[in-house]
Design a protein around this motif. Structure first.
Motif, short mmCIF file in Angstrom:
data_model
loop_
_atom_site.label_atom_id
_atom_site.label_comp_id
_atom_site.label_asym_id
_atom_site.label_seq_id
_atom_site.Cartn_x
_atom_site.Cartn_y
_atom_site.Cartn_z
N GLY A 196 0.61 -0.95 -0.16
CA GLY A 196 -0.39 0.27 -0.28
C GLY A 196 0.79 1.51 -0.02
O GLY A 196 2.07 1.11 0.55
N TYR A 197 0.04 2.26 -0.11
CA TYR A 197 0.56 3.85 0.28
C TYR A 197 1.76 4.14 1.17
O TYR A 197 0.41 3.21 2.45
CB TYR A 197 -0.20 4.85 -0.08
N PRO A 198 2.70 4.72 0.97
CA PRO A 198 2.87 5.81 0.22
C PRO A 198 4.41 4.39 -0.54
O PRO A 198 4.52 4.97 -1.63
CB PRO A 198 4.34 6.85 0.83
N LEU A 199 4.36 3.13 -0.27
CA LEU A 199 5.56 2.59 -0.86
C LEU A 199 5.02 2.07 -2.38
O LEU A 199 5.69 2.30 -2.97
CB LEU A 199 5.48 1.32 -0.12
N LEU A 200 3.89 1.81 -2.24
CA LEU A 200 2.40 1.87 -3.35
C LEU A 200 2.14 3.13 -4.21
O LEU A 200 1.58 3.98 -2.99
CB LEU A 200 1.70 0.97 -3.70
N GLY A 203 4.19 4.92 -10.60
CA GLY A 203 5.31 4.56 -10.99
C GLY A 203 5.94 3.34 -10.40
O GLY A 203 6.91 3.17 -10.10
N THR A 204 6.15 2.97 -9.11
CA THR A 204 5.64 1.69 -8.37
C THR A 204 5.90 1.15 -9.67
O THR A 204 4.63 0.26 -9.46
CB THR A 204 5.29 1.61 -6.92
N GLU A 205 6.36 -0.21 -9.33
CA GLU A 205 7.22 -0.80 -10.00
C GLU A 205 7.23 -2.13 -9.14
O GLU A 205 7.58 -2.76 -7.76
CB GLU A 205 8.84 -1.12 -10.78
N GLU A 261 10.88 4.20 -7.07
CA GLU A 261 12.40 4.94 -7.22
C GLU A 261 12.41 6.34 -6.66
O GLU A 261 13.35 6.82 -5.71
CB GLU A 261 13.01 5.13 -8.34
N ARG A 262 10.66 6.93 -6.37
CA ARG A 262 11.08 8.27 -5.62
C ARG A 262 11.25 8.32 -4.59
O ARG A 262 12.43 8.75 -3.55
CB ARG A 262 9.86 8.99 -6.10
#
Length: 349
Positions: A196-200, A203-205, A261-262
């Protein structure tokens, strides 16, 4: 850092790493027993009353896991009634689906089998939580046993241990399933791992060494070209499910990575594929239901009825055992993210 060097710098090791029993006290979670595990920058909760599944996982204060709209909750009266499971599935880092059924609810031989089965709502017995020195390693371990059983029916046992070690950024789940009955029993199993967010985020791959990608249904068809990247949330967007055929490494493990990546952060999943030959991906870009699910399984996403028709229901023989090992590792920084890319690329050659 070795043991003596570390102990010179702290009063109690618990200022850095601990396992603490907790009980939630409000709302639908009231009374839910769990263990709060902190290992430096890594922190997670093991839900003692819900199959010792792992709830929230965070690293350096950044959340990695998904929590669904119903929120954190204990066991409720609607947990195992058909699609009412949608009102109690919380997400978490993972929940365990099975053992009579995975995916859609169904009826087999007049017996109702709920969505994703009953094991995820089963409280643990023989609970243990420990933190101890093992040579130079400071180990944090939780364990327990879940029983799925019925009078004149099945008697299946899941023994689970979850371990992490000070100075590492990983946790390992070791599951042993045993049939303590006197007849072969269906054993359908799916680990529902939820990012889940914020890792997801947009642009998350998702990196997976897959030979093929097959959409589950018409809603998913046409979306398989973007299975490996997350899009921005969209109001009322349908869920997509993709069936993968992953390549294993030389040790028989499947490797899956989720990279942001961010944030320069990621999560690497490694699991033993011997008893988990199938892998599905659940991708929901719907606003408010924003999640990617990684789903190692021993059965099809089409569920119990599919296997009944095909004559391919997986059974566990009397007193037989099966063991699965899943390791979750945090990736931190450009170098570790790049190493993950290179690892997956090598497996695809």
């Amino acid at each position: 850092m070795d043991r003596q060097s570390l102990l010179k710098k702290v009063g109690s090791v618990q200022q850095l790493a601990y396992v603490r029993p907790i009980t939630y006290q409000e709302g639908r979670s009231s009374g839910l027993k769990a263990f709060d595990v902190k290992n430096g920058a890594l922190q997670y909760q093991v839900l003692a009353d819900k199959c010792l599944d792992v709830g929230q996982l965070s690293y350096k204060g950044v959340n990695f896991s998904f929590l669904s709209k119903p929120g954190l909750q204990g066991r409720g009266h609607y947990d195992t009634h058909g699609e009412e499971a949608l009102r109690s599935i919380m997400g978490g880092l993972f929940f365990t689906a099975g053992l009579e059924n995975i995916c859609a609810p169904c009826t087999v031989n007049g017996k109702e089998l709920p969505m994703h089965g009953r094991i995820r709502t089963t409280p643990a017995e023989h609970l243990s939580a420990d933190a101890f020195w093992e040579g130079e390693r400071y180990v944090l371990r939780t364990s327990g046993e879940m029983r799925e059983a019925e009078l004149f029916g099945e008697n299946l046992i899941l023994r689970r241990s979850i371990e992490t070690c000070w100075g590492e950024k990983s946790l390992t789940v070791t599951d042993e399933f045993e049939n303590q009955g006197f007849r072969p029993e269906p054993l359908l199993l799916l680990y529902h791992i939820n990012i889940g967010y914020p890792l997801l985020d947009e642009g998350t791959e998702i990196l997976l060494p897959t030979r093929s990608v097959t959409p589950r249904d018409e809603a998913s068809r046409g979306q398989e070209t973007r299975w490996n990247v997350m899009d921005a949330p969209k109001d009322n967007e349908p869920e997509y499910v993709f069936i993968h055929e992953p390549v294993t490494d030389k040790n028989g493990n499947v490797i899956v990575c989720v990279l942001n990546e961010r944030l320069k952060l990621g999560l690497r999943l490694s699991y033993t594929a011997a008893n988990l030959p199938r892998f599905m991906e659940w991708k929901s870009t719907a606003s408010g239901d924003y999640v990617v699910g990684l789903e190692p399984s021993n059965s099809s996403v089409y569920g119990r009825l599919y296997h009944e028709r095909e004559g391919s229901v997986h059974h566990l023989a009397p007193f037989a055992k099966e063991t699965n090992v899943l390791t979750f590792t945090v990736l931190d920084g450009t170098a570790e993210l790049q190493a993950a890319r290179e690892e997956i690329a090598r497996l695809l050659k």
